[in-house]
Design a protein around this motif. Structure first.
Motif, PDB file in Angstrom:
ATOM      1  N   GLY A   1       1.226 -21.998  21.840  1.00  0.00           N
ATOM      2  CA  GLY A   1      -0.039 -21.278  21.978  1.00  0.00           C
ATOM      3  C   GLY A   1      -0.490 -20.666  20.669  1.00  0.00           C
ATOM      4  N   LEU A   2       0.448 -20.107  19.926  1.00  0.00           N
ATOM      5  CA  LEU A   2       0.101 -19.495  18.635  1.00  0.00           C
ATOM      6  C   LEU A   2      -0.475 -20.513  17.661  1.00  0.00           C
ATOM      7  CD1 LEU A   2       3.229 -17.199  18.256  1.00  0.00           C
ATOM      8  CD2 LEU A   2       0.858 -16.394  18.421  1.00  0.00           C
ATOM      9  N   VAL A   3       0.138 -21.679  17.595  1.00  0.00           N
ATOM     10  CA  VAL A   3      -0.335 -22.713  16.661  1.00  0.00           C
ATOM     11  C   VAL A   3      -1.663 -23.296  17.138  1.00  0.00           C
ATOM     12  CG1 VAL A   3       0.196 -24.979  15.661  1.00  0.00           C
ATOM     13  CG2 VAL A   3       1.973 -23.221  15.828  1.00  0.00           C
ATOM     14  N   TYR A   4      -1.792 -23.514  18.448  1.00  0.00           N
ATOM     15  CA  TYR A   4      -3.051 -24.049  18.968  1.00  0.00           C
ATOM     16  C   TYR A   4      -4.212 -23.093  18.673  1.00  0.00           C
ATOM     17  CZ  TYR A   4      -6.561 -25.971  22.090  1.00  0.00           C
ATOM     18  OH  TYR A   4      -7.729 -26.501  22.597  1.00  0.00           O
ATOM     19  N   MET A   5      -4.041 -21.822  18.992  1.00  0.00           N
ATOM     20  CA  MET A   5      -5.121 -20.849  18.838  1.00  0.00           C
ATOM     21  C   MET A   5      -5.466 -20.609  17.373  1.00  0.00           C
ATOM     22  SD  MET A   5      -6.337 -19.911  21.772  1.00  0.00           S
ATOM     23  CE  MET A   5      -6.008 -19.417  23.452  1.00  0.00           C
TER      24      MET A   5
END
Length: 324
Positions: free
Chosen positions: A55-59
């Motif tokens: 989620g951190l990398v996607y966002m």
């Protein structure tokens, strides 16, 4: 799939929010298995699961894009949704999460606490996924699948940590839900030039990936019923299946009681909580105990978000007697 440079960049993004998780060789677990066993503790993250990394990398990547964004929507049984909600809060992105009816109350509460709008609809994950697609169309939201290049690169950072700390692991067992975790593990092993065997783990109640692995094509099932809700997949992703077939040594299919025993073993031997999917790799290693003699074994404790009532019920029972 991602490059070594992509993985390094993902690690930098993840490190802004959380430190590396530990890998620990627990004496009692090693004795139980009969050989050296290392646990990668992805239950030790701010959302209690490895998914936070994706989620951190996607966002971060989505925030850097110039494309307009009203908000995102995705389906989950809990950990993927917590990951997106956690990252959405950090980057000021509105997050809507669809969960099936009767989903784990604790996971629902955690997603709401992280600012997500929660929609409960559908009998299982796959039906919730259809509802998420409808919401994306109706409300102009960006639909985030459970398997996406940025998600896979993000979760692969746990594999980089694990292999950097223990590069001589002979075999690692990993649970399979939609496939991001095991695919990140496979790709990272290959990028690091290691010979570690990777074994995928599914349950008898949700065997779609094992059936597809053997058939060489996607095999869907009518239902996916298992106490390991993070592995309750009825329809594998084509891209994930291709990677798993190319990079996994084999698949192990578990009985529900084997997972329950592994949850109890984690509590008894380490006093760590493991949800069903998190305990499944240990259960698979114990199932294959006879073939692991003398090997250095790794298991991914992918998450510890087990419902309180289920945990109480499982801990109140004794482990299943095993044949000598």
């Amino acid at each position: 799939m991602f490059s070594a440079a992509d993985l390094d960049q993902a690690e930098t993004i993840v490190r802004e929010a959380l430190p590396p998780t530990p890998q620990i060789c627990w004496p009692q677990l090693s004795a139980r298995l009969g050989t050296e066993l290392w646990v990668k503790h992805e239950n030790h993250t701010p959302v209690g699961a490895f998914k936070i990394r994706g989620g951190l990398v996607y966002m971060k990547n989505r925030r850097a894009s110039a494309a307009p964004l009203k908000g995102i929507v995705s389906a989950t049984r809990g950990n993927h949704g917590q990951s997106l909600a956690f990252a959405g809060q950090r980057h000021g992105i509105s997050v809507t999460i669809v969960v099936p009816e009767g989903n784990c109350p604790e996971k629902n509460a955690a997603m709401r606490a992280l600012g997500a709008r929660l929609v409960e609809s559908g009998k299982d994950f796959d039906e919730a996924r259809s509802v998420a697609a409808e919401l994306a169309e109706r409300e102009g939201l960006e639909s985030v699948p459970s398997f996406h290049p940025h998600l896979v690169t993000g979760v692969a950072t746990y594999a980089k940590e694990f292999f950097a700390a223990q590069p001589d692991l002979d075999v690692v067992y990993a649970p399979i839900g939609m496939g991001s975790g095991i695919c990140g593990l496979i790709r990272t092993r290959d990028l690091m030039g290691l010979s570690t065997q990777i074994v995928g783990v599914v349950t008898k109640g949700a065997p779609a990936y094992a059936l597809s692995y053997e058939a060489g094509r996607v095999i869907s099932t009518e239902k996916a019923e298992t106490l390991a809700d993070g592995m309750a997949c009825r329809q594998p992703m084509d891209e994930a299946l291709e990677m798993v077939r190319a990079g996994a040594e084999r698949m192990v299919t578990l009985e529900e009681e084997e997972i329950a025993d592994a949850i109890r073993a984690y509590y008894t031997d380490t006093h760590n909580l493991a949800e069903g999917a998190g305990a499944a790799p240990l259960a698979a290693a114990l199932q294959e105990r006879d073939r692991l003699a003398g090997k250095k074994v790794g298991v991914v404790l992918s998450g510890g978000n087990i419902a309180r009532d289920l945990l109480v019920r499982l801990l109140s029972r004794e482990e299943t007697p095993r044949a000598a």
